[in-house]
Design an enzyme around this catalytic site. Structure first.
Site, PDB file in Angstrom:
ATOM      1  NE  ARG A 285      -0.533   0.097   4.991  1.00  0.00           N
ATOM      2  CZ  ARG A 285      -1.107   0.460   6.132  1.00  0.00           C
ATOM      3  NH1 ARG A 285      -2.342   0.928   6.113  1.00  0.00           N
ATOM      4  NH2 ARG A 285      -0.457   0.355   7.281  1.00  0.00           N
TER       5      ARG A 285
ATOM      6  NE  ARG B 185       7.621   5.273   5.381  1.00  0.00           N
ATOM      7  CZ  ARG B 185       7.293   4.036   5.754  1.00  0.00           C
ATOM      8  NH1 ARG B 185       6.911   3.799   7.006  1.00  0.00           N
ATOM      9  NH2 ARG B 185       7.311   3.035   4.895  1.00  0.00           N
TER      10      ARG B 185
ATOM     11  CG  ASP C  27       8.733  -6.799   6.801  1.00  0.00           C
ATOM     12  OD1 ASP C  27       8.842  -7.809   7.506  1.00  0.00           O
ATOM     13  OD2 ASP C  27       7.729  -6.058   6.802  1.00  0.00           O
TER      14      ASP C  27
ATOM     15  CE  LYS D 274       2.493   2.513   6.371  1.00  0.00           C
ATOM     16  NZ  LYS D 274       3.319   2.460   7.602  1.00  0.00           N
TER      17      LYS D 274
END
Length: 358
Positions: A101, A184, A269, A121
């Site tokens: 996403r 971000r 991750d 995001k």
């Protein structure tokens, strides 16, 4: 809204200077993916201090035009949107992942020459969405904004939020929630999981190119002494990178513990190669001290509890070592010892920073 050229803002709009160095890596590391347009974008939170640091036009980005850009409805010329591929151990279980996403718009070059990722995001589905809607709710995006700025204000490396923008569309979870997109900003979105993904490709040139890219982007002073003509260049660079990431992560986690911060989901991750805090889900600061405090409702075994974080940091770094050595087909006893020595240095580095902070 279509993706025709008339909808592209001119290059340098709002002070943006795009570059796309990540696309110099093999195409297996990403998928081309534009954001999915939204109906009624409006900026609800904007980080003026960060915008000024990045050399951006504060007023323009808070305008109606800015809302169109901050949701991906309109792209600035030079942007090449992609979803990044990576893998990860999630609560100890390995899986193939990717930006489900999130979409990287590009890398902004600041007036000081610093390279920063700008990512959306909650900007829609990607090839890695695995059945998800690719969207995000307002509450979690505001939390990420606040946590990132808190850590940054405390002098702890972190990804940061430039803006949270309402989409004007609902998001369906356990209830209907207002949709939002987080813009971000990060030194990069390279993760331990990115190297694990390279490991699955079973192509030595893929991991070698990724190692070189990571070193040149985040640790150029360490890459400068490496001889590019050396037949052992892959191994030498891998050792140099591993050592740098071990130091950065040991210091970062010591900083977390010193302020009572619990990340909550330290999957591989969610561990950045740059040493920045990244991906804030069920994270929190302890109000009352408890070694075993957990803030994730799904972490029933306490894997990511407060005082488990140093151990999990080491476990994640061991997975990075595995990805590097396996991909490079390193098999000599001397080289294996060298990699293990770097891993073994983690505890001393962490303890040094922990004692200093406390």
């Amino acid at each position: 809204m279509t993706r025709e050229g008339k909808n592209l803002r001119p290059s340098n709009w709002g002070g943006i200077h795009w570059d796309n160095s990540y696309q110099t890596l093999p195409t297996a590391f990403y998928r081309v993916q534009p954001p999915t347009p939204v109906t009624q974008p409006s900026v609800i939170a904007f980080n003026e201090a960060l915008a000024r640091e990045l050399g951006l036009d504060v007023e323009l980005f808070q305008s109606k035009q800015g809302a169109q850009v901050l949701t991906g409805n309109v792209l600035i010329s030079g942007s090449e949107p992609i979803a990044q591929a990576y893998c990860g151990h999630q609560f100890g279980h390995f899986t193939t992942l990717g930006d489900g996403r999130a979409i990287l718009l590009g890398e902004h070059l600041t007036p000081q020459g610093t390279r920063m990722d700008i990512q959306l995001k909650g900007s829609g589905r990607t090839p890695f969405s695995r059945g998800g809607d690719g969207r995000a709710a307002l509450g979690p995006m505001l939390r990420e904004f606040l946590i990132g700025e808190t850590l940054h204000g405390l002098g702890i490396p972190s990804t940061r939020a430039l803006a949270v923008t309402l989409t004007g569309e609902p998001v369906f979870r356990d209830r209907v929630l207002p949709g939002a997109i987080l813009t971000r900003v990060a030194s990069s979105h390279l993760r331990v999981g990115t190297f694990q993904y390279a490991q699955t490709l079973d192509r030595p040139e893929a991991i070698t190119s990724l190692i070189r890219y990571a070193l040149l982007r985040h640790y150029p002073q360490l890459a400068a002494h490496l001889d590019p003509t050396s037949p052992r260049i892959g191994v030498e660079q891998a050792l140099t990178l591993l050592q740098a990431v071990v130091k950065a992560q040991a210091q970062l986690i010591a900083q977390w513990l010193s302020i009572g911060f619990i990340h909550g989901v330290m999957n591989t991750d969610n561990m950045s190669i740059s040493g920045e805090s990244i991906d804030f889900g069920p994270c929190a600061f302890m109000d009352e001290f408890n070694f075993d405090q957990v803030f994730s409702s799904i972490d029933r075994q306490g894997r990511y509890a407060y005082f488990q974080q140093p151990k999990i940091g080491l476990w994640n770094l061991m997975r990075l070592k595995d990805a590097l050595t396996t991909s490079l087909q390193q098999d000599s006893a001397k080289e294996a010892t060298a990699f293990q020595k770097v891993i073994d240095s983690y505890s001393d580095i962490f303890n040094q920073h922990w004692l200093h902070r406390m």
